[in-house]
Design a protein around this motif. Structure first.
Motif, PDB file in Angstrom:
ATOM      1  N   MET A  38       0.853  -1.199   0.000  1.00  0.00           N
ATOM      2  CA  MET A  38       0.000   0.000   0.000  1.00  0.00           C
ATOM      3  C   MET A  38       0.883   1.240   0.000  1.00  0.00           C
ATOM      4  N   ALA A  39       0.539   2.202  -0.840  1.00  0.00           N
ATOM      5  CA  ALA A  39       1.359   3.405  -0.931  1.00  0.00           C
ATOM      6  C   ALA A  39       0.491   4.621  -1.215  1.00  0.00           C
ATOM      7  N   LEU A  40       0.870   5.727  -0.632  1.00  0.00           N
ATOM      8  CA  LEU A  40       0.209   6.987  -0.951  1.00  0.00           C
ATOM      9  C   LEU A  40       0.955   7.619  -2.112  1.00  0.00           C
ATOM     10  N   ARG A  41       0.256   7.793  -3.227  1.00  0.00           N
ATOM     11  CA  ARG A  41       0.909   8.333  -4.415  1.00  0.00           C
ATOM     12  C   ARG A  41       0.266   9.645  -4.829  1.00  0.00           C
ATOM     13  N   GLU A  42       1.081  10.480  -5.439  1.00  0.00           N
ATOM     14  CA  GLU A  42       0.624  11.797  -5.849  1.00  0.00           C
ATOM     15  C   GLU A  42       0.545  11.831  -7.371  1.00  0.00           C
ATOM     16  N   TYR A  43      -0.543  12.398  -7.870  1.00  0.00           N
ATOM     17  CA  TYR A  43      -0.762  12.439  -9.320  1.00  0.00           C
ATOM     18  C   TYR A  43      -1.089  13.855  -9.767  1.00  0.00           C
ATOM     19  N   ARG A  44      -0.832  14.096 -11.060  1.00  0.00           N
ATOM     20  CA  ARG A  44      -1.276  15.349 -11.678  1.00  0.00           C
ATOM     21  C   ARG A  44      -2.080  15.009 -12.913  1.00  0.00           C
ATOM     22  N   CYS A  79      -6.517  18.931 -16.707  1.00  0.00           N
ATOM     23  CA  CYS A  79      -6.738  20.214 -16.016  1.00  0.00           C
ATOM     24  C   CYS A  79      -5.588  20.602 -15.092  1.00  0.00           C
ATOM     25  N   GLY A  80      -4.630  19.699 -14.888  1.00  0.00           N
ATOM     26  CA  GLY A  80      -3.454  20.042 -14.097  1.00  0.00           C
ATOM     27  C   GLY A  80      -3.636  19.939 -12.595  1.00  0.00           C
ATOM     28  N   ALA A  81      -4.794  19.451 -12.147  1.00  0.00           N
ATOM     29  CA  ALA A  81      -5.020  19.311 -10.712  1.00  0.00           C
ATOM     30  C   ALA A  81      -4.095  18.241 -10.136  1.00  0.00           C
ATOM     31  N   THR A  82      -3.612  18.457  -8.926  1.00  0.00           N
ATOM     32  CA  THR A  82      -2.811  17.432  -8.261  1.00  0.00           C
ATOM     33  C   THR A  82      -3.625  16.841  -7.119  1.00  0.00           C
ATOM     34  N   PHE A  83      -3.453  15.546  -6.918  1.00  0.00           N
ATOM     35  CA  PHE A  83      -4.222  14.862  -5.885  1.00  0.00           C
ATOM     36  C   PHE A  83      -3.470  13.623  -5.443  1.00  0.00           C
ATOM     37  N   ARG A  88       1.964  10.322 -12.628  1.00  0.00           N
ATOM     38  CA  ARG A  88       2.378  10.099 -11.250  1.00  0.00           C
ATOM     39  C   ARG A  88       3.558  10.997 -10.918  1.00  0.00           C
ATOM     40  N   LEU A  89       3.458  11.696  -9.820  1.00  0.00           N
ATOM     41  CA  LEU A  89       4.539  12.570  -9.398  1.00  0.00           C
ATOM     42  C   LEU A  89       5.464  11.812  -8.449  1.00  0.00           C
ATOM     43  N   ILE A  90       6.705  12.232  -8.446  1.00  0.00           N
ATOM     44  CA  ILE A  90       7.641  11.672  -7.481  1.00  0.00           C
ATOM     45  C   ILE A  90       7.319  12.282  -6.116  1.00  0.00           C
ATOM     46  N   SER A  91       7.014  11.433  -5.178  1.00  0.00           N
ATOM     47  CA  SER A  91       6.626  11.945  -3.864  1.00  0.00           C
ATOM     48  C   SER A  91       7.844  12.497  -3.125  1.00  0.00           C
ATOM     49  N   ARG A  92       7.579  13.347  -2.173  1.00  0.00           N
ATOM     50  CA  ARG A  92       8.658  13.889  -1.351  1.00  0.00           C
ATOM     51  C   ARG A  92       9.385  12.770  -0.619  1.00  0.00           C
TER      52      ARG A  92
END
Ligand SMILES: [Zn+2]
Length: 71
Positions: free
Chosen positions: A1-7, A11-15, A40-44
């Motif tokens: 399980m992982a929390l992933r960040e997307y754009r 529309c360019g929204a990130t979530f 998918r964005l590279i998470s911090r």
């Protein structure tokens, strides 16, 4: 399980989404417009892990025969 960040590609929204398996990842859609083309964005967390990983690899004493995945 992982929390992933997307754009969203539209529309360019990130979530963020909690991904438990590959099926979850295929179902990811933008909460603003419903677009499925998301990047998918590279998470911090992952970014911070890169430097410590490479440091660990240089210090690894297993000789490359282990299952640590760094060789
Ligand atoms: Zn969108």
């Amino acid at each position: 399980m992982a929390l992933r960040e997307y754009r969203c590609a539209k529309c360019g929204a990130t979530f963020e989404r909690i991904i438990r398996n590959a099926r979850d990842e295929r179902k990811v859609a933008c909460p603003e417009c419903g677009e499925h083309r998301v990047r998918r964005l590279i998470s911090r967390f992952a970014t911070a892990g890169v430097s410590s990983d490479s440091q660990e690899a240089s210090n690894c004493a297993c000789g490359g025969s282990c299952a640590c995945g760094r060789h």
